[in-house]
Structure formats: C-alpha cells, structure tokens
Design a protein around this motif. Structure first.
Motif, PDB file in Angstrom:
ATOM      1  N   PRO A  33       2.532  -9.439  -0.928  1.00 26.44           N
ATOM      2  CA  PRO A  33       2.018  -8.422  -1.857  1.00 26.44           C
ATOM      3  C   PRO A  33       3.098  -7.860  -2.762  1.00 26.44           C
ATOM      4  N   GLY A  34       2.667  -7.441  -3.932  1.00 23.61           N
ATOM      5  CA  GLY A  34       3.561  -6.724  -4.831  1.00 23.61           C
ATOM      6  C   GLY A  34       3.581  -5.243  -4.498  1.00 23.61           C
ATOM      7  N   SER A  35       4.422  -4.507  -5.207  1.00 24.50           N
ATOM      8  CA  SER A  35       4.553  -3.072  -4.963  1.00 24.50           C
ATOM      9  C   SER A  35       4.557  -2.315  -6.280  1.00 24.50           C
ATOM     10  N   PRO A  36       3.967  -1.118  -6.325  1.00 22.43           N
ATOM     11  CA  PRO A  36       4.070  -0.278  -7.532  1.00 22.43           C
ATOM     12  C   PRO A  36       5.510  -0.008  -7.939  1.00 22.43           C
ATOM     13  N   ASP A  37       6.457  -0.093  -6.982  1.00 19.53           N
ATOM     14  CA  ASP A  37       7.862   0.126  -7.309  1.00 19.53           C
ATOM     15  C   ASP A  37       8.383  -0.893  -8.316  1.00 19.53           C
ATOM     16  N   TRP A  38       7.707  -2.038  -8.427  1.00 21.51           N
ATOM     17  CA  TRP A  38       8.134  -3.073  -9.357  1.00 21.51           C
ATOM     18  C   TRP A  38       7.712  -2.770 -10.794  1.00 21.51           C
ATOM     19  N   LEU A  39       6.757  -1.888 -10.973  1.00 21.33           N
ATOM     20  CA  LEU A  39       6.167  -1.693 -12.295  1.00 21.33           C
ATOM     21  C   LEU A  39       6.970  -0.704 -13.136  1.00 21.33           C
ATOM     22  N   LEU A  40       7.047  -0.981 -14.435  1.00 24.44           N
ATOM     23  CA  LEU A  40       7.594  -0.014 -15.372  1.00 24.44           C
ATOM     24  C   LEU A  40       6.581   1.120 -15.554  1.00 24.44           C
ATOM     25  N   PRO A  41       7.026   2.306 -15.949  1.00 23.20           N
ATOM     26  CA  PRO A  41       6.104   3.450 -16.022  1.00 23.20           C
ATOM     27  C   PRO A  41       4.865   3.189 -16.860  1.00 23.20           C
ATOM     28  N   GLU A  42       5.018   2.507 -18.001  1.00 23.31           N
ATOM     29  CA  GLU A  42       3.859   2.234 -18.853  1.00 23.31           C
ATOM     30  C   GLU A  42       2.876   1.283 -18.180  1.00 23.31           C
ATOM     31  N   GLU A  43       3.405   0.329 -17.414  1.00 24.75           N
ATOM     32  CA  GLU A  43       2.536  -0.599 -16.683  1.00 24.75           C
ATOM     33  C   GLU A  43       1.768   0.133 -15.591  1.00 24.75           C
ATOM     34  N   ILE A  47      -2.711   1.051 -15.115  1.00 24.96           N
ATOM     35  CA  ILE A  47      -3.593   0.668 -14.005  1.00 24.96           C
ATOM     36  C   ILE A  47      -3.811   1.839 -13.050  1.00 24.96           C
ATOM     37  N   ARG A  48      -3.397   3.013 -13.461  1.00 27.03           N
ATOM     38  CA  ARG A  48      -3.564   4.203 -12.610  1.00 27.03           C
ATOM     39  C   ARG A  48      -5.047   4.420 -12.316  1.00 27.03           C
ATOM     40  N   GLY A  49      -5.351   4.732 -11.080  1.00 29.18           N
ATOM     41  CA  GLY A  49      -6.728   4.920 -10.657  1.00 29.18           C
ATOM     42  C   GLY A  49      -7.321   3.704  -9.984  1.00 29.18           C
ATOM     43  N   ALA A  50      -6.658   2.543 -10.101  1.00 30.94           N
ATOM     44  CA  ALA A  50      -7.139   1.342  -9.420  1.00 30.94           C
ATOM     45  C   ALA A  50      -6.882   1.457  -7.916  1.00 30.94           C
ATOM     46  N   VAL A  51      -7.609   0.683  -7.142  1.00 34.31           N
ATOM     47  CA  VAL A  51      -7.419   0.691  -5.695  1.00 34.31           C
ATOM     48  C   VAL A  51      -6.062   0.069  -5.370  1.00 34.31           C
ATOM     49  N   PRO A  52      -5.464   0.413  -4.231  1.00 37.43           N
ATOM     50  CA  PRO A  52      -4.126  -0.099  -3.907  1.00 37.43           C
ATOM     51  C   PRO A  52      -4.014  -1.619  -3.939  1.00 37.43           C
ATOM     52  N   ALA A  53      -5.043  -2.332  -3.485  1.00 32.66           N
ATOM     53  CA  ALA A  53      -4.970  -3.797  -3.483  1.00 32.66           C
ATOM     54  C   ALA A  53      -4.853  -4.336  -4.901  1.00 32.66           C
ATOM     55  N   ARG A  54      -5.588  -3.749  -5.840  1.00 32.83           N
ATOM     56  CA  ARG A  54      -5.516  -4.192  -7.232  1.00 32.83           C
ATOM     57  C   ARG A  54      -4.148  -3.880  -7.831  1.00 32.83           C
ATOM     58  N   ILE A  55      -3.591  -2.713  -7.510  1.00 35.73           N
ATOM     59  CA  ILE A  55      -2.252  -2.364  -8.004  1.00 35.73           C
ATOM     60  C   ILE A  55      -1.224  -3.348  -7.452  1.00 35.73           C
ATOM     61  N   ALA A  56      -1.368  -3.724  -6.179  1.00 39.59           N
ATOM     62  CA  ALA A  56      -0.416  -4.655  -5.557  1.00 39.59           C
ATOM     63  C   ALA A  56      -0.452  -6.019  -6.240  1.00 39.59           C
ATOM     64  N   PHE A  58      -1.517  -6.668  -9.305  1.00 35.44           N
ATOM     65  CA  PHE A  58      -1.032  -6.465 -10.671  1.00 35.44           C
ATOM     66  C   PHE A  58       0.493  -6.453 -10.679  1.00 35.44           C
ATOM     67  N   ALA A  59       1.091  -5.732  -9.724  1.00 40.27           N
ATOM     68  CA  ALA A  59       2.546  -5.661  -9.645  1.00 40.27           C
ATOM     69  C   ALA A  59       3.145  -7.025  -9.332  1.00 40.27           C
ATOM     70  N   ALA A  60       2.512  -7.776  -8.447  1.00 39.79           N
ATOM     71  CA  ALA A  60       3.017  -9.115  -8.129  1.00 39.79           C
ATOM     72  C   ALA A  60       2.986 -10.004  -9.362  1.00 39.79           C
ATOM     73  N   GLY A  61       1.917  -9.925 -10.129  1.00 43.57           N
ATOM     74  CA  GLY A  61       1.814 -10.727 -11.334  1.00 43.57           C
ATOM     75  C   GLY A  61       2.873 -10.370 -12.355  1.00 43.57           C
ATOM     76  N   SER A  97       0.654 -17.026 -18.785  1.00 44.43           N
ATOM     77  CA  SER A  97      -0.568 -16.821 -18.018  1.00 44.43           C
ATOM     78  C   SER A  97      -0.194 -16.387 -16.613  1.00 44.43           C
ATOM     79  N   ILE A  98      -1.048 -15.560 -16.019  1.00 41.61           N
ATOM     80  CA  ILE A  98      -0.853 -15.035 -14.671  1.00 41.61           C
ATOM     81  C   ILE A  98      -2.116 -15.315 -13.864  1.00 41.61           C
ATOM     82  N   THR A  99      -1.936 -15.656 -12.604  1.00 40.90           N
ATOM     83  CA  THR A  99      -3.082 -15.798 -11.713  1.00 40.90           C
ATOM     84  C   THR A  99      -2.754 -15.149 -10.381  1.00 40.90           C
ATOM     85  N   HIS A 100      -3.768 -14.606  -9.724  1.00 39.07           N
ATOM     86  CA  HIS A 100      -3.579 -14.097  -8.377  1.00 39.07           C
ATOM     87  C   HIS A 100      -4.871 -14.249  -7.591  1.00 39.07           C
ATOM     88  N   THR A 101      -4.695 -14.642  -6.359  1.00 37.13           N
ATOM     89  CA  THR A 101      -5.782 -14.711  -5.397  1.00 37.13           C
ATOM     90  C   THR A 101      -5.197 -14.289  -4.062  1.00 37.13           C
TER      91      THR A 101
END
Length: 235
Positions: A33-43, A47-56, A58-61, A97-101
C-alpha cells in the motif's frame, strides 16, 4: 527522507511492463500500500474526503509515477494532479498512465515525441464474471468467451476488460472521449498465451475512429494478473 517515508516500501523497476511497448518507457511498480505521507500537499487536497483505501492506492500510483519520471531525468517537485475525469495531468512533453488493483500498482511514462498516448491496466483474473459481460462486451466477444474452457474464459474476459481500459486511457488526452465498453471490440492475435497482442476489430464511437490504425495493443498474463498496454503512435 523523513522517518515516516523511510519505513515505506519504495516502488521498484518493472521488468515486465516495458516489454508491452514498442518504444522506450520508464515503468515502476509497487505491491504494497501507499501512504498519504508520499503525497504533495496539493495532491492530498485533491483527494481529501476519500476513504483510506482510495487514498492509499492514489498515493501508490503517484509514487510509482514519480519514480518513473525521475528515471527519465524529469524533476518531480510539482504535483501530479487530476483532471475532470480523474485522469493524471502529466507534465508537458510526457505521456503516462497509472493502474492499480488489489495488491498491485504501476505507472508507465514516456517522452511525448515517442508516442501520442499510452495506457496500462492491471486486473485480477476471474473478476469479470458473465453477469458483467452485457455491459462490457459485444456479441462477437461474448461468443469467443463462451467457446473457451472456464479458466481460459476467465482470463480472456479479464484481459478484454483490461485492454479496453488501457485504450480508453491512451486516447483520452487526444479526444476527451469517454466511450462505452461496447463501443470497441477486441480479439487476441492468435490463441490466448502468456504474452501476445490484440487487434481492435470494431469501433462504433466516431471520435475513436481515427486512432484505430495508429494504435497497438499488447498483453501479459502474469501470476494472478492480466496486464494490458495500449499505445497511440504519432500521427
């Protein structure tokens, strides 16, 4: 690197994905899994308000994309934001392009002078059951699926879904089209194998018609995943 970042698994170079393209690409993947710690503030704000799994995911991508861009010598200090249809807004001069499953995330990036668009998609084989076919496939594709043994049928159904997703990603920056899955039809070039190519045999959305002769499609069946790649070549 901060202590929070240091504890996270970094993306690794993908050995498989570059083989799905007939042009130089940079590809990185991640199976944790990815972590919100990887994201820049604008990123993170995007995605603020998304569920934790979606944020993870997104961060991995975004982290895979940054690694791929860095490998091309591209500075990655600016955020990789999203467009109106959640598509990544790549820096000028790049296609990507980015993909995640579940259990897998990857990003592929190329210089825009090598291609007009690229798309990738990864799916778990067996997750595209017959109940989904009417919304995804035309009669010819359904007939091809019904002619196969169960395991091959499950793999091909997943692959057909994945290549359509990859194609839709590859063409969006060129056409802004959001077609239905049944607007395009594919078939494998020869018997289904661990790796191969696909043919785009029907396009009913006029916005995509000009891309048919300019696009190529490759696939790989790797472990539990079906991977598909689409390339729109320069016109």
């Amino acid at each position: 690197m901060s202590p929070a970042h240091a504890s996270l698994t970094p993306p690794s170079v993908s050995r498989l994905l570059p083989a799905l393209f007939a042009l130089p690409v940079s590809a990185y993947e991640l199976s944790t899994p990815g972590s919100p710690d990887w994201l820049l503030p604008e990123e993170l704000a995007s995605i603020r308000g998304a569920v934790p799994a979606r944020i993870a995911e997104f961060a991995a991508g975004r982290q895979c994309a940054r690694a791929a861009m860095q490998a091309l010598g591209i500075a990655v200090h600016t955020p990789l934001l999203r467009g109106a249809h959640r598509e990544p807004l790549w820096p000028t001069g790049l296609c990507g392009s980015i993909t995640h499953t579940a259990g897998y995330c990857a990003a592929v990036v190329a210089h825009a002078n090598h291609c007009a668009g690229i798309g990738i998609d990864a799916e778990h084989c067996g997750h595209v059951g017959p109940e989904l076919w009417p919304a995804l496939f035309d009669a010819t594709e359904v007939a091809a699926l019904q002619a196969l043994a169960p395991a091959a049928c499950a793999a091909l159904a997943t692959l057909l879904f994945a290549v359509k997703e990859a194609f839709f990603k590859s063409q969006f920056a060129l056409t802004a089209a959001v077609p239905d899955f049944t607007d395009v039809a594919f078939r494998t070039h020869g018997p289904l194998a661990q790796r191969g190519t696909l043919d785009l045999v029907r396009v009913s959305d006029s916005r995509l018609a000009g891309l048919t002769a300019r696009s190529t499609f490759r696939y790989a069946l790797h472990g539990p995943f079906a991977l598909a790649a689409a390339t729109v070549h320069p016109g």
